[in-house]
Design a protein around this motif. Structure first.
Motif, PDB file in Angstrom:
ATOM      1  N   UNK A 446       6.366  -6.724  -5.863  1.00  8.27           N
ATOM      2  CA  UNK A 446       5.661  -6.122  -4.718  1.00  8.27           C
ATOM      3  C   UNK A 446       4.154  -6.219  -4.909  1.00  8.27           C
ATOM      4  N   UNK A 447       3.451  -6.190  -3.802  1.00  6.50           N
ATOM      5  CA  UNK A 447       1.995  -6.090  -3.790  1.00  6.50           C
ATOM      6  C   UNK A 447       1.671  -4.740  -3.153  1.00  6.50           C
ATOM      7  N   UNK A 448       1.377  -3.765  -3.993  1.00  2.96           N
ATOM      8  CA  UNK A 448       1.227  -2.391  -3.504  1.00  2.96           C
ATOM      9  C   UNK A 448      -0.080  -2.228  -2.739  1.00  2.96           C
ATOM     10  N   UNK A 449       0.027  -1.657  -1.552  1.00  6.93           N
ATOM     11  CA  UNK A 449      -1.158  -1.445  -0.734  1.00  6.93           C
ATOM     12  C   UNK A 449      -2.042  -0.349  -1.327  1.00  6.93           C
ATOM     13  N   UNK A 450      -3.347  -0.477  -1.099  1.00 10.01           N
ATOM     14  CA  UNK A 450      -4.288   0.543  -1.551  1.00 10.01           C
ATOM     15  C   UNK A 450      -3.912   1.893  -0.932  1.00 10.01           C
ATOM     16  N   UNK A 451      -4.139   3.007  -1.654  1.00 15.32           N
ATOM     17  CA  UNK A 451      -3.803   4.327  -1.116  1.00 15.32           C
ATOM     18  C   UNK A 451      -4.439   4.635   0.242  1.00 15.32           C
ATOM     19  N   UNK A 452      -5.465   3.887   0.626  1.00 12.43           N
ATOM     20  CA  UNK A 452      -6.053   4.048   1.974  1.00 12.43           C
ATOM     21  C   UNK A 452      -4.970   4.075   3.040  1.00 12.43           C
ATOM     22  N   UNK A 453      -4.018   3.161   2.932  1.00 18.52           N
ATOM     23  CA  UNK A 453      -2.987   3.060   3.961  1.00 18.52           C
ATOM     24  C   UNK A 453      -2.041   4.265   3.910  1.00 18.52           C
ATOM     25  N   UNK A 454      -1.713   4.724   2.712  1.00 12.01           N
ATOM     26  CA  UNK A 454      -0.838   5.876   2.560  1.00 12.01           C
ATOM     27  C   UNK A 454      -1.434   7.114   3.214  1.00 12.01           C
TER      28      UNK A 454
END
Length: 604
Positions: A446-454
């Motif tokens: 996986x390529x985990x998205x930056x917490x910005x999106x969370x």
């Protein structure tokens, strides 16, 4: 002779007096600016993630995301059938091609010319109605300016409309200039329909002709670009970065888009192809098989040839591989067309952009796991939030503009690669790019998205709004009236995902222009439209082909969702442009006062 002023304000007013040398000139400009402030706000269009889909983009640019068809329907609803209006709209989108198709069908070409010109003039009048006469005049092509100005601004209380129009239009037809006028009017209608265009990243990627898109953007009258990670990858390649050049070639080969490099930019893959055929003939190329957006276009031998052009051991290079990479790097550096396009991206582009209380960026404002602005160490200094994004832009510019061979140039080129795929790149927005693992290691990566999106897309609206407010405060924008507009992550509309998030503060406008995303998103792109009536989002259907659009009048089906209508009409006075005009008015009033007290002398 005007005396030389020594204090800053006096010097400024002396300079302003050169532009407005009399009381009358300064007064006239104040009156003009105050009149403009009372006009409705001009229309802005926002698009992102075009991904090289030149045909679809060209069509949407030509039809102004459906706005022009709406104008045609409004003006000609009582005069033409739906099919006839579709044909007339296509003439506006593709005037040269459609003229060539329509003219041979006419039994009375002169009569058809006259009728078509009448209708184009009426549509032009409607699209130009919210602009000042001065602005419209500046947009008119010089060779037709006087006649078009007369047709647009004729006072019909003083003229019989049909007689007045008729005499001018008859003259246009009689002297053989009807085609030229139809072309000019169609282009003017397109220009009047969209005052400013914002491209929120990723002009490049898997689509075949990003170069065609950039050619069109370079001819556009008012455009700004927020860089996407695929854009900075190409910018780095054009700057001379080997890593970016190799990465561009990898992405291009992965989607069998050799047309982009070879036809678009004249970058020959022949040395790589020949080397691959000789050295990797018996290599296992199953992991490198190209991903096709339209199956059936290429033979297995063609695809194998493309797949073979990846090195067998990416961790080390043989002398032959080194030679091939050197030649590829030189090809990127020597492409004049790519250099023109990349200089345009630097001139019109940035990491982020603020306008009319909207914050535009492609990926993310990096946050940490706790939802705070992420702290980044770069060059021995620490940055957060806006300061980090400003530093990213400075480094990106060094990579292209710092002196050749300098340490600053090399650092900047390395940084362009970091912006393409680095873990705290505001343009990339993920913790890593797992290309290597996907190619060489079995399993899911996986390529985990930056917490910005969370945080900003959180289902708990209070958390999302708190995050949005933190970002607005960081950039000095008004939270109540502003929006964050970004792309990068396709909205899965077919699964019920909404592009408007965080209580309306965040608008994600990546709707999947690229054909590869159509199944995932269920649509084929978004355009956000900001007009004097408020915000609307237009979702676009798939585009079949330019040929069908012209021959069968097939428009892109666009669905309009007016999700944030303005409670009151928005005027120029309410915009950034209006704020600048108010400052100009204040300066001109100071100049008038200086004329009145004799500290500045009028120049007769």
């Amino acid at each position: 002779m005007q005396p030389i002023a020594h204090d800053p304000q006096a010097k400024f007013l002396a300079q302003l007096a050169r532009e407005y040398p009399t009381v009358a000139a300064a007064s006239s400009e104040i009156i003009n600016l105050q009149a403009i402030l009372r006009l409705p706000k001009s229309t802005e269009h926002f698009m992102s993630d075009l991904h090289g889909e030149a045909d679809a983009f060209t069509h949407i640019l030509g039809n102004a995301s459906g706005v022009i068809r709406e104008k045609v329907d409004r003006v000609l609803a009582n005069e033409l059938s739906d099919a006839e209006r579709a044909e007339f709209a296509t003439l506006i989108y593709y005037p040269a091609q459609k003229l060539a198709q329509l003219k041979p069908r006419q039994t009375d070409l002169a009569a058809w010319y006259r009728q078509t010109l009448y209708r184009l003039i009426e549509v032009f009048r409607m699209t130009a109605s919210k602009h000042t006469r001065s602005f419209v005049r500046k947009c008119l092509p010089e060779r037709f300016a006087y006649i078009l100005d007369e047709l647009l601004h004729a006072h019909f209380e003083d003229h019989d409309k049909e007689l007045y129009y008729g005499s001018i239009v008859d003259s246009i037809v009689d002297v053989g200039r009807a085609d030229d006028f139809i072309l000019a009017l169609a282009q003017l209608i397109q220009r009047m329909a969209v005052f400013r265009l914002h491209i929120v990243g990723d002009i490049f990627d898997r689509g075949a002709r990003p170069d065609v898109i950039l050619d069109k953007l370079m001819r556009h009258h008012a455009v700004d670009i927020q860089w996407g990670n695929h854009d900075v990858e190409w910018m780095g390649a054009a700057a001379g970065s080997e890593a970016c050049a190799a990465s561009v070639v990898h992405v291009t080969l992965s989607y069998n888009n050799l047309e982009t490099l070879e036809d678009g930019y004249g970058i020959s893959l022949r040395p790589l192809s020949q080397f691959a055929e000789e050295v990797y003939r018996n290599a296992d190329i199953s992991g490198f098989w190209p991903k096709l957006t339209e199956p059936g276009e290429y033979s297995p031998a063609d695809l194998a040839r493309t797949a073979r052009m990846h090195p067998a051991d990416p961790a080390a290079m043989t002398p032959g591989e080194r030679d091939v990479l050197d030649k590829l790097r030189q090809s990127f550096l020597q492409s004049d067309k790519l250099a023109r396009h990349v200089r345009f991206l630097y001139a019109k582009g940035s990491v982020y952009h603020m306008e009319n209380n909207n914050l535009l960026f492609h990926g993310a404002v990096p946050l940490d796991e706790a939802g705070r602005l992420a702290e980044v160490c770069c060059g021995g200094r620490r940055y957060v939030g806006r300061a980090w994004m400003d530093q990213c832009e400075r480094m990106a510019r060094q990579g292209y503009f710092a002196p050749a061979g300098s340490e600053a140039r090399q650092r900047g080129q390395d940084f362009l690669y970091y912006l393409w795929c680095g873990p705290l790149s505001p343009i990339f927005g993920r913790d890593r790019m797992a290309t290597f693992e996907h190619l060489f290691v079995d399993g899911e990566f996986s390529e985990r998205k930056n917490p910005y999106y969370l945080y900003i897309e959180n289902e708990d609206e209070a958390i999302a709004l708190q995050t949005a407010r933190r970002i607005f405060d960081e950039f000095g924008l008004d939270f109540e009236n502003g929006h964050i507009i970004n792309g990068h992550i396709p909205v899965r509309a077919s699964s019920g995902e909404q592009p408007v998030k965080a209580g309306g503060k965040l608008i994600v406008i990546d709707g999947g222009f690229c054909k590869a995303y159509h199944r995932r998103t269920g649509i084929a792109g978004y355009t956000l439209v900001s007009s004097s009536r408020g915000l609307s989002l237009r979702s676009h259907g798939p585009f079949e082909s330019t040929q069908k659009a012209i021959s069968e009048n097939l428009d892109i089906l666009s669905t309009k969702d007016m999700f944030e209508p303005s409670g009151k009409r928005i005027y120029v006075a309410d915009t950034d442009e209006g704020a600048e005009m108010k400052e100009r008015i204040a300066d001109l009033k100071l100049l008038l006062a200086a004329y009145a007290d004799g500290s500045i002398k009028e120049q007769a």
